[in-house]
Design a protein around this motif. Structure first.
Motif, mmCIF file in Angstrom:
data_model
loop_
_atom_site.group_PDB
_atom_site.id
_atom_site.type_symbol
_atom_site.label_atom_id
_atom_site.label_comp_id
_atom_site.label_asym_id
_atom_site.label_seq_id
_atom_site.Cartn_x
_atom_site.Cartn_y
_atom_site.Cartn_z
ATOM 1 N N MET A 159 2.221 -3.455 1.914
ATOM 2 C CA MET A 159 2.351 -4.610 0.951
ATOM 3 C C MET A 159 3.747 -4.513 -0.282
ATOM 4 S SD MET A 159 0.083 -6.725 1.558
ATOM 5 C CE MET A 159 -1.234 -6.835 2.800
ATOM 6 N N ASP A 160 4.050 -3.464 -0.148
ATOM 7 C CA ASP A 160 5.416 -3.205 -0.973
ATOM 8 C C ASP A 160 6.492 -2.634 -0.505
ATOM 9 O OD1 ASP A 160 4.433 -0.613 -0.660
ATOM 10 O OD2 ASP A 160 4.168 -0.110 -2.820
ATOM 11 N N MET A 186 2.761 -0.358 -7.578
ATOM 12 C CA MET A 186 3.727 -0.320 -6.299
ATOM 13 C C MET A 186 4.934 0.151 -6.316
ATOM 14 S SD MET A 186 0.851 -2.526 -5.936
ATOM 15 C CE MET A 186 1.197 -3.934 -6.850
ATOM 16 N N PHE A 231 -2.213 0.774 -4.491
ATOM 17 C CA PHE A 231 -2.325 -0.655 -4.611
ATOM 18 C C PHE A 231 -3.499 -1.095 -5.352
ATOM 19 C CE2 PHE A 231 -0.307 0.778 -0.695
ATOM 20 C CZ PHE A 231 0.873 -0.192 -0.491
ATOM 21 N N PRO A 259 -4.109 -1.451 3.269
ATOM 22 C CA PRO A 259 -3.117 -2.725 2.771
ATOM 23 C C PRO A 259 -1.968 -2.748 3.633
ATOM 24 C CG PRO A 259 -3.147 -0.652 1.391
ATOM 25 C CD PRO A 259 -4.018 -0.504 2.521
ATOM 26 N N ASP A 313 7.754 -1.223 -4.993
ATOM 27 C CA ASP A 313 8.493 -2.485 -4.606
ATOM 28 C C ASP A 313 9.974 -2.761 -4.900
ATOM 29 O OD1 ASP A 313 9.151 -5.000 -3.410
ATOM 30 O OD2 ASP A 313 7.670 -6.394 -4.656
ATOM 31 N N PRO A 316 3.776 -8.859 -2.816
ATOM 32 C CA PRO A 316 3.028 -8.618 -1.637
ATOM 33 C C PRO A 316 3.038 -9.375 -0.587
ATOM 34 C CG PRO A 316 1.734 -9.831 -3.401
ATOM 35 C CD PRO A 316 3.019 -9.506 -3.880
#
Length: 212
Positions: A138-139, A199, A194, A47, A201, A207
């Motif tokens: 992605m985070d 996550m 994920f 990811p 974030d 994402p």
């Protein structure tokens, strides 16, 4: 250069390289911007996305600054090397790429941000630039974990911060490999977060790797 992995009944037993086979009971994968390509050799899709981040060096000048200066709104940073050159950079080029070179629009953006913060930079000549490949998760947080393949471990997704965190991440990665389980410091940086939705974030960008 790694060209593939060798497995035996679901367990990694070494890596194939351009110089021949290297056997190992455990394999740690830490390939930065090429992590996705290397993981694909093991049948994995990570990811993360790979993006180009440019950096620049100016001509040498007299001592000008003795620390790192950042401009958050303009996404710009600058420091001075021991040889007198100013080392600076800014944002990602904004598209997926494995090319170790950038494009002129981002050059203009970075230099505009620098001059907005320090107008005197407009009189300094840029000597060279280069592009490094960033493994953007992605985070916005890294992955330090064992994989679903017995004996194969992964350390990637460091975005911009990998070179600053290398000592700590290397220590945590070594612990994870030696004990076949993450240390408490990297327990949250699991690969399966994920899939489970856990996550990390911190900036709340969602994402969108190029925004982290």
């Amino acid at each position: 250069e790694v060209t593939g992995f060798r497995f035996d009944t679901g367990k990694v037993v070494g890596v194939e390289t351009s110089k021949g086979f290297i056997g190992a009971r455990k394999v740690g994968m830490a390939a930065a911007g090429h992590a996705g390509q290397v993981a694909e050799m093991a049948g994995m899709r990570l990811p993360i996305e790979s993006h180009v981040l440019q950096a620049f060096v100016s001509e040498g000048i007299k001592p000008y600054m003795n620390n790192v200066v950042t401009f958050g709104m303009g996404h710009f940073y600058i420091s001075q090397s021991d040889k007198g050159g100013l080392v600076f950079g800014g944002d990602l080029d904004g598209y997926n790429s494995y090319a170790q070179r950038g494009n002129l629009p981002m050059v203009e953006h970075v230099i505009e941000a620098g001059i907005a913060m320090m107008p005197g930079l407009s009189r300094i000549k840029v000597l060279r630039s280069w592009g490094g490949i960033m493994d953007m998760s992605m985070d916005g947080s890294p992955i330090i974990d064992k994989t679903h393949i017995d004996g194969l471990y992964i350390n990637c997704g460091w975005c911009y911060g990998g070179f600053k965190a290398t000592p700590a991440s290397g220590w945590c990665f070594a612990h994870t490999i030696a004990n076949d389980a993450p240390h408490r410091l990297n327990a949250a940086f699991r690969l399966n977060r994920f899939e489970s939705g856990d996550m990390i974030d911190e900036p709340g960008n969602g994402p969108t790797p190029n925004l982290h």
